[in-house]
Scaffold this active site. Structure first.
Site, mmCIF file in Angstrom:
data_model
loop_
_atom_site.group_PDB
_atom_site.id
_atom_site.type_symbol
_atom_site.label_atom_id
_atom_site.label_comp_id
_atom_site.label_asym_id
_atom_site.label_seq_id
_atom_site.Cartn_x
_atom_site.Cartn_y
_atom_site.Cartn_z
ATOM 1 N N HIS A 21 -3.446 -5.872 2.532
ATOM 2 C CA HIS A 21 -3.121 -5.749 3.955
ATOM 3 C C HIS A 21 -3.756 -6.908 4.701
ATOM 4 O O HIS A 21 -4.179 -7.885 4.132
ATOM 5 C CB HIS A 21 -3.825 -4.521 4.547
ATOM 6 C CG HIS A 21 -3.235 -3.235 4.262
ATOM 7 N ND1 HIS A 21 -2.062 -2.805 4.797
ATOM 8 C CD2 HIS A 21 -3.695 -2.210 3.510
ATOM 9 C CE1 HIS A 21 -1.838 -1.574 4.392
ATOM 10 N NE2 HIS A 21 -2.799 -1.194 3.614
ATOM 11 N N ARG A 50 -12.727 5.701 -2.016
ATOM 12 C CA ARG A 50 -11.756 4.852 -1.349
ATOM 13 C C ARG A 50 -12.080 3.396 -1.623
ATOM 14 O O ARG A 50 -13.233 2.994 -1.559
ATOM 15 C CB ARG A 50 -11.804 5.129 0.155
ATOM 16 C CG ARG A 50 -10.464 5.166 0.781
ATOM 17 C CD ARG A 50 -10.468 5.556 2.229
ATOM 18 N NE ARG A 50 -9.290 4.933 2.818
ATOM 19 C CZ ARG A 50 -8.065 5.398 2.680
ATOM 20 N NH1 ARG A 50 -7.852 6.516 2.017
ATOM 21 N NH2 ARG A 50 -7.041 4.761 3.217
ATOM 22 N N CYS A 86 0.803 -1.215 0.000
ATOM 23 C CA CYS A 86 0.000 0.000 0.000
ATOM 24 C C CYS A 86 0.845 1.278 0.000
ATOM 25 O O CYS A 86 1.453 1.600 -1.014
ATOM 26 C CB CYS A 86 -0.977 -0.058 1.162
ATOM 27 S SG CYS A 86 -2.422 0.975 0.922
#
Ligand code: GLN
Length: 251
Positions: free
Chosen positions: A198, A131, A97
């Site tokens: 993640h 997002r 990320c």
């Protein structure tokens, strides 16, 4: 370098460490230890470059824009030359990320501010309005791993676009991946792997952890790692795959 030490270098452990990224470090160290290596962790905070030449696998985790703003200059000033040397010598890098974004050419925030990256991978990133948050399932391009799927969780507004030197890590079967438009997730360029996954990526993807360890040990003449009992880890992997299948049907 003592041949029985396995060293992980953690870039900015205090700033670039969210959503359980630390689990990646633990997984790498433990899986090397289970193969008889002496695990060693080198913390590479701002201003530090010590022992970067001893590192087998570097980990560069995620951070929000604020943390990225605090590390990018240090990365350019202190870390870029030793990191490039290490990678030229066969060291491996896993970047997630925010770390993935800063290894590329640049990251541009939603406000239009640009943080230059070190261009170690041929990618660029620009923040978008929406997002991208949720589970991700990737059909990996890495032919030597079993299973071929990777599972994780993404949470980013950056859209990453790959240039010709970077190959995608895989196709996003579920989730947005690099940019939500071309269906690809992550990148592979030599021994550098970047991804948006993640949620402690490696504990749930032990086959990817071993791929990284193996890639780093090739220069030491190691081409096979002794097998481990991964039934618990792969059961977690399988469960996420099933949950994802379910989510997919309800989309
Ligand atoms: N600032 C980046 C983004 O939102 C990184 C986020 C993260 O590392 N989770 O795209």
């Amino acid at each position: 370098m003592t041949s029985k030490t396995f060293t992980v270098g953690w870039l900015y452990p205090d700033l670039m460490n969210i959503y359980g990224d630390r689990g990646n470090i633990l997984t790498l160290l433990r899986r090397a230890e289970w193969r008889g290596y002496d695990p060693k962790l080198v913390e590479l905070g701002r201003g530090t470059t010590s022992q970067m030449d001893e590192v087998d696998v570097f980990f560069f985790g995620g951070g929000q824009d604020r943390e990225q703003a605090l590390v990018y200059q240090d990365l350019l000033e202190f870390k870029q030359p030793p990191l490039e040397r290490a990678v030229a010598n066969g060291a491996v890098v896993l970047a997630v990320c925010g770390g993935y974004q800063l290894l590329g050419h640049y990251y541009q925030t939603a406000e239009g501010e640009t943080f230059p990256g070190i261009g170690m991978i041929d990618v660029k990133t620009e923040a978008g309005k929406k997002r991208f948050i949720g589970d991700v399932v990737v059909d990996s391009e890495i032919e030597t791993i079993t299973p071929r799927t990777l599972v994780g969780f993404e949470n980013h507004s950056g859209r990453t676009y790959l240039g010709p030197k970077a190959k995608p890590l895989g196709k996003a079967r579920l989730g947005y991946g690099n940019n939500g438009s071309d269906g690809m997730e992550g990148c592979l360029q030599g021994t550098v792997l970047g991804t948006y996954l993640h949620g402690s990526l490696l504990p749930k993807n032990p086959h990817l952890a071993d791929y990284l360890i193996r890639s780093a040990l090739i220069r030491r003449g190691v081409d096979e790692l002794s097998p481990l009992d991964d039934s618990v880890e792969l059961a977690a992997h399988e469960r996420i795959l099933q949950r994802a299948q379910h989510q997919h049907q309800h989309h």
